[in-house]
Structure formats: C-alpha cells, structure tokens
Scaffold this active site. Structure first.
Site, PDB file in Angstrom:
ATOM      1  N   ASP A 239      36.812  45.797  31.006  1.00  0.00           N
ATOM      2  CA  ASP A 239      37.452  45.681  32.478  1.00  0.00           C
ATOM      3  C   ASP A 239      37.746  47.028  33.405  1.00  0.00           C
ATOM      4  OD1 ASP A 239      37.515  45.042  35.242  1.00  0.00           O
ATOM      5  OD2 ASP A 239      39.334  43.107  34.467  1.00  0.00           O
TER       6      ASP A 239
HETATM    7  C1  BGC Z   1      37.316  42.591  38.392  1.00  0.00           C
HETATM    8  C2  BGC Z   1      36.217  42.388  37.465  1.00  0.00           C
HETATM    9  C3  BGC Z   1      35.074  42.644  37.750  1.00  0.00           C
HETATM   10  C4  BGC Z   1      35.792  44.115  38.077  1.00  0.00           C
HETATM   11  C5  BGC Z   1      34.538  45.412  38.622  1.00  0.00           C
HETATM   12  C6  BGC Z   1      38.115  44.644  38.323  1.00  0.00           C
HETATM   13  O1  BGC Z   1      38.541  44.168  39.334  1.00  0.00           O
HETATM   14  O2  BGC Z   1      38.710  42.370  37.323  1.00  0.00           O
HETATM   15  O3  BGC Z   1      36.025  40.616  36.960  1.00  0.00           O
HETATM   16  O4  BGC Z   1      33.989  42.536  37.552  1.00  0.00           O
HETATM   17  O5  BGC Z   1      36.491  45.114  38.634  1.00  0.00           O
HETATM   18  O6  BGC Z   1      35.072  45.129  40.366  1.00  0.00           O
END
Ligand code: BGC
Length: 748
Positions: A239
C-alpha cells in the site's frame, strides 16, 4: 489467452540476466506516485497504476501530490463494490470489472488498484463502501468475475488490502491478532479465490499489522501463505507508504514498494535495500524474484514482449519491446453508462414495503415532495482514493424528475443541513499515516460556523416538515455521504448524522405515507423512526446512473432485486465488535511500541468466525435487516426442493415461481448448517446462490452442487479442513432469515 508458462519463464530469465543490481533496484519501488521504475536501456517501462474501485481516479503529477486538473480524466462513475455485492449477480460483477478495466486501459494504465475486498467486520469501518460483504463465500463468488472482467482488457486488477484491513482507525498502527480458524474461514477465502481462481495478476498488501508484521512486508502472509502455500506468481504492491524496514520488505513476497512521498530513491526498497544486498544481508536472489514478477506482470498486461537474439558468439541477449496489438481500451463512453445502469438497477434494495406503499406509479401522482440533501448530492468526487472525476452523475432528484416527467410536479427541499467543508488538507493520505480521527464534519468546524449551522438545521427541518404535511407523496432521503463513508477514518457510531433522525421522525409524524430512502455505503441505525416508516429503500454509492436506477425502482418501472450483502444491526452496541472486541484496539505501552516499529494498538478479533450473520444467528441477537434480505414487488414461491448424493458430493435442486404480475429477479440463497449445531460452529453459512429472472407465472429449476469443502471447518490442531459428520440441514430461501425450504442429509 492461455499462458505458455515455460516460454514466458524462459523469456523472463533471459531479460533478468541482462539487468544490473542498480537497474533491478530501480524497478522495485516507485519512481512517481503512480508509476514504478523501469529500465530504459533494455526497453523495460515502469508499471503505471491508478485507483480505484468506482472508476479510474484523476491523474496526479508524477511527484507532487496534486491532481493535474485537466479535462482529459473525466471517467465513468461505476457503482461501488458495496453496490455490486448487493446485486448478488455474478454476471454484473463481471461487467462492472470489464468496464473498469476498459476504462483503465483507455486511460493508459497497466494496473487498476481494485477491487477492495476486505471483510466487513465492523459497520463503522470508513471504507466499507469500497468492500463487498461480511460473508467470505459471497466475497469470493463476486470477486472472481470482477477480476476476470478487469483483466480482459490487458490491464491487471490489484486485489487489496491483504490482509485484515478491517478498520481505518489508526490503520497504519493497528496490529490484528486472530486465530488460525478465523483466518482460514473468514479472512483468507476471498483473496485465495482472487489469486487462484480469478488469477489476479497483482495484489496489494495492507497498512495494518497482522500477527505483529506490517501487511506490506509480512513474511507470514506475503511469503508463507501467498508465495509458498498458494504459489502466487503475480506482482505484489505495497500500500502507499506502508513499509517500515528494508530487510523485511526485501525478504518478503513484496515486489514493488509504492508511496506518497517523493524521495523515491530513499524508499525502503530503494538505495537502503541495495546496501543490504551489497553487504550480503539480503541475497540478490530475493531481488531477482521481485523483478521476475514485475516482468511477468508487464508481459501479462501485454505492455511488452521480450526479444531474444543470439549473437555471433552464440551468446543470447534479450530486451523488451512494446507488445503489438495491446488493447487500447476506451473510457467515458456511452456503453459504459449502460453497464453502470444495469448494475445500479439490481443493487437497489427494498428493505420494507408495508401495505404495498411502493411502487409509486407515475400515472397516479400529480405532485411529489423530495426531502433531504442526499437526494440532491453527487458523491463521485469523495471517499478518499476511491474519488473520481465523474463524466456525470444522475442524482436521485434528477432521476425522479426525469422518471415522473412533465405531468408530475417534483419539488425539493434540503430538509437537513450539511455544513460546508473547509478546504481539505492537500494531502490527507499523508496525514492519515500519523493521525487517527473519526469520520465527522465537526472536527473541521469552528464556533461561529457551529452556531450558524444550528440555525440552519432548525430552519431546514421546519420548512420540510411543514411542506410534508401538505403533499400526498413525499420521499425523504437520508443516510451518509463521503464525509462518513471515507478512507482514513471510521464512523464514531452508527447514528445518522446532521440530526436526520429528528427530521425523518417529524416528517413521518405529519405524513405517515412518506417513503424513506437511505443512501450509504454501510448500515445506519434507523431505530428512532423505522417502525413508523411504511416503505424503506436503500442504495449504496451507485455510480453515474444511480439516480436513474433508484427512480425506476420507486416508480415500478423495474422490480427491485437487490439483497443486503451485510447484516444491518439495530444499534452499533449489538455488533460483535462492540460486544466482544477491543475496537479500535488496545493501546500498547511505550515499551511494547518500541519492540515493533510503527505499531501502536492491538485489536484481537475475539468474535472469531462469528462475523456478521454468523454472530447474530448464533447468539440470537435481533437485527434490523438480515443478511440477504431484500424485497420485491412480486412474490416468489419456492417448491420441490430435492437433495441427492452425486459423484462430486451433493446435488440440490429447487423450483422457484414468480407468482406476481411483473417480470422480476430473485437471488436464491442456499445455506448449510448442522442439525444439532456444535458450540463452535455457526447456525448456518452461505454456500450457494443464483440470481434468476422470471416472467409472471414462470417457473425455473435451480441446481446447486455442494462438495466436501462446503461441509468443512478448519481444525486448528491438525491445521487442516475437517468434514462435519452427522445430520446436516440444507436451507434454501430468499434471505438468511427467510428460508423457504429445508432438507436434511446425513454425512458419514
Ligand atoms: C489506499 C489504497 C490506494 C493507495 C493509492 C492508499 O492510501 O489505502 O487503497 O490504492 O492509497 O492511492
């Protein structure tokens, strides 16, 4: 197209052999916010990704966390996963995925960071609207076609967040503890199906810790379960800014570390990892594994082909070239809107309909009063990383006005007051790494604004209640919005915000025929007024055509056929997390916090496998609406259930008849449980469903095949699945609390 694994692996090996350590290291972390590093010398491009579940997110600058803000990234706004799940229709899940993948490709992406499939363990979780269900079987069955649909477009799905990202409260610092049975029966099946059956080409780790390791660098989950047990050869993304240690990241099954900060070379899997390889602490073979998976992903999405040449000396050399005939994709097209509408139609759930208050036939209505901000609000551009720039969004108000046409007067008043947002922090994703806060609008409000708001709340309510008494037909909207269904924060409770209870109650007092519509991505407490409401409809964030679909259901143009994919408890206090849990987690002492980097809380999943209806049924807790509940305008008769032993296990069949006067769809559900339920087993569990369409008077026969796994539980002692023995009950019905026929079978 079927992969030729042998050929693919040989080509990957040839290309890998050309790469230097520096080049490999560049490939395994972000080079921009939504692009990993490539190797120009060998023609290897970076992997381009984008969020997310409700459509392809706006384009960001490569190294500034701001959206570009051009007009080139308007996209179709698709129903959220909570809406897709409530269709209980695998084909629609496929079409939704197909549309999402096509748009992602059209926008030049290689990976779409979706679908999110975390189990809805706690109704307060701010991201539940992005997730499918509380039930692992329903999650698995819906996620497989969804991912397959995405990947038909030379784009990879990226199933997320592995694992146990079931709350947003301190999502970076919370450590989840759960027993092995719970892990195997509830939290892993969706991901296992995504990886093994749907063959998701990529997967995202989580922010939270599980069993004391961060999800995005976990040796237990990314290495042991994903790579070793499931033999996963797809590409694993972290993530965004979820890593804490170069060695753990380097040694785990993670392939690409992504983040929200622009010091890309300093990422844990950047230069610091290179040093560890040079000092021998991390074997270069670990880096090679990652690079292989990245090249495999680029081949799978047909971004590259590998050209191998033999030199005069006989030496082979390899380089990547752009693949020919890659699907170009397409976005924001009319055909997408049609798919979005079809999903939206089947996801609207009729929760209550006393005295056949609905449908509200247009020919019989001269004047409608629509009350409530949610009737007039667009939701696409909210929720966190699921936000998108929608080409358009039909609000419920627009949908109703269109559906009822020029002979019906459709009037609107806001009814409740939603304070205007202060300008949001530019980078809320950054803020959410270190801070925890509840979803609320008030935290952004000062005294003066609060006083003004108070006045408005009163004035809006008085206006709405006065008018409601004067109209025969009133539709009152309420529920949540993306200040509450939001990434990075959980709700404080299940109560409706903006003093909606008082408004809805008062409207129902002066007009007991008022129809109530709830818009939300998760359950809300309706106990203050629900007994007074004759008709109640629920819809999640339902995409660009959500308002159209809702109006069609209200007018009776189509019969509702959505069913809840999660239980709606009466009060938050009734839920297993409130009754048994430590939610939002027990604070660790300073000494304990020092032991595990970035860990601040521990949340033990004490309810074990008793999540959602498994809990409410087991402990006889009354709920507002049961899992699988959803009414129609017609009646369905269930008959002639048969159960037979077959080669594969047990075959079940049942006849379903539409005894109404309109064509309608029904999601037929099959549950399995023991006749004498063992103490540690649920009363019953969903093991089959099918959505069928029936014309008036028509009967169809449905068949279900049950295998050993459908009658098995995970045994912690032997670490294996054990089949139950003795008398079992197979139940078929229209909802988990509306079983229409049952049969017993005895298992040897
Ligand atoms: C989220 C993800 C997301 C990523 C990119 C993170 O804060 O948990 O689900 O894909 O950011 O934006």
């Amino acid at each position: 197209m079927k992969e030729n694994k042998k050929e693919m692996n040989a080509a990957i090996e040839a290309l890998l052999n050309e790469l230097t350590l520096d080049e490999k290291i560049r490939m395994i972390h972000g080079a921009e916010f939504f692009k990993s590093g490539g190797c120009e010398r060998l023609g290897i491009p970076g992997v381009v990704s984008s969020d997310g579940p409700c459509g392809v997110r706006n384009d960001f600058y490569p190294n500034k966390w701001y959206v570009k803000g051009t007009s080139a990234d308007f996209v179709s706004y698709l129903p959220s996963n909570s809406a897709i799940a409530s269709t209980w229709n695998r084909e629609l899940a496929h079409d939704s995925g197909m549309t999402l993948g096509r748009e992602a490709r059209g926008r030049g992406k290689d990976v779409i960071l979706a679908p999110g499939i975390n189990i809805k363990r706690n109704p307060l979780c701010g991201r539940n609207f992005e997730y499918l269900s509380e039930d692992p079987y329903l999650v698995a069955e819906m996620v497989v076609p969804l991912i397959q649909g995405v990947q038909e477009n030379d784009v990879s799905a990226c199933v997320k967040h592995f694992l146990c990202n079931n709350q947003e409260w301190d999502r970076h610092g919370v450590n989840v503890e759960l027993d092995e049975r719970t892990l195997r029966e509830i939290y892993l099946p969706g991901f296992e199906a995504a990886v093994k059956r749907a063959k998701s080409w990529s997967l995202m780790g989580s922010y939270n810790l599980i069993r004391k390791e961060h999800g995005s660098e976990s040796s237990q989950f990314l290495t042991d379960i994903l790579r070793k047990e499931w033999k996963y050869d797809g590409c694993v993304f972290s993530d965004w800014s979820a890593n804490y240690d170069s060695k753990s990241s380097g040694m785990s099954g993670l392939d690409i570390e992504m983040g929200i900060f622009d010091n890309f070379d300093e990422y844990y899997m950047g230069l610091p990892l290179k040093k560890l390889v040079e000092s021998g602490e991390v074997p270069v073979e670990e880096i090679d594994k990652k690079v292989r998976n990245i090249i495999r992903l680029l081949l799978r999405v047909r971004k590259i082909e590998i050209e191998i040449k033999q030199g005069k000396s006989g030496k082979l050399s390899a380089k990547a070239v752009p693949a020919e005939d890659r699907d170009p994709g397409y976005y924001a097209g009319r055909v997408m809107a049609q798919h979005a509408l079809e999903v939206a139609r089947e996801s609207v759930v009729l929760l209550k309909n006393e005295k056949k208050r609905l449908p509200l036939k247009p020919s019989a209505v001269k004047k409608i009063l629509v009350i409530g901000d949610d009737a007039n609000r667009m939701h696409a551009n909210g929720g966190g990383s699921a936000e998108i720039k929608a080409l358009y969004e039909i609000t419920p108000l627009l949908g109703l006005a269109r559906e009822y046409g020029g002979n019906t007067q459709v009037d609107y008043v806001p009814g409740y007051y939603v304070p205007k947002k202060f300008r949001e922090e530019a980078n809320w994703q950054e803020k959410s790494i270190t801070e925890s806060f509840s979803a609320d609008v008030e935290r952004r409000d000062d005294k003066k604004r609060k006083a003004e708001a108070k006045k408005k709340v009163k004035a809006y309510r008085e206006e709405a209640v006065k008018l409601a008494a004067e109209y025969d037909d009133v539709i009152i909207f309420g529920g949540l919005d993306h200040d509450f269904d939001v990434e990075g924060a959980d709700r404080k409770d299940m109560k409706l915000p903006y003093e909606q209870d008082a408004l809805i109650s008062a409207v129902l007092d002066v007009n007991p025929n008022a129809i109530v519509v709830m818009i939300s991505g998760s359950p809300v407490d309706m106990s203050a007024w629900i007994d007074k409401a004759k008709a109640l409809v629920w819809m999640s964030y339902n995409g660009m055509e959500g308002g159209t679909a809702l109006a069609e259901v209200i007018s009776g143009q189509i019969c509702p056929s959505g069913k809840l994919a999660e239980t709606w408890p009466v009060h938050y206090e009734d839920t297993p997390t409130a009754k048994l849990g430590d939610y939002p987690g027990k604070k660790l002492s300073a000494a304990e916090q020092k032991k595990i980097k970035g860990c601040r809380l521990t949340e033990t999943y004490r309810e074990g496998i008793f999540v959602g209806y498994r809990y409410y049924e087991k402990y006889n807790v009354p709920v507002q609406f049961a899992f699988g509940h959803g009414l129609s305008y017609v009646d369905f008769k269930y008959s002639a259930m048969e159960v037979k032993k077959s080669d594969k296990g047990i075959s079940v069949s049942v006849k379903v008849t539409n005894s109404g006067v309109a064509a309608a769809k029904e999601a037929v559900q099959l549950y399995v449980g023991e006749k004498k339920v063992a103490e540690d087993n649920p009363v019953k569990e969903l093991k089959g469903f099918d959505k069928i369409e029936l014309l008036p008077g028509q009967t169809k026969t449905l068949k279900f095949e049950l295998g050993d796994k459908d009658f098995s539980h995970f045994d912690i002692e032997s670490a294996s699945w054990k089949k139950m023995k003795g008398a079992m009950v197979i139940s078929i019905g229209s909802a988990s609390d509306d079983i229409r026929c049952k049969k017993e079978v005895t298992l040897k």
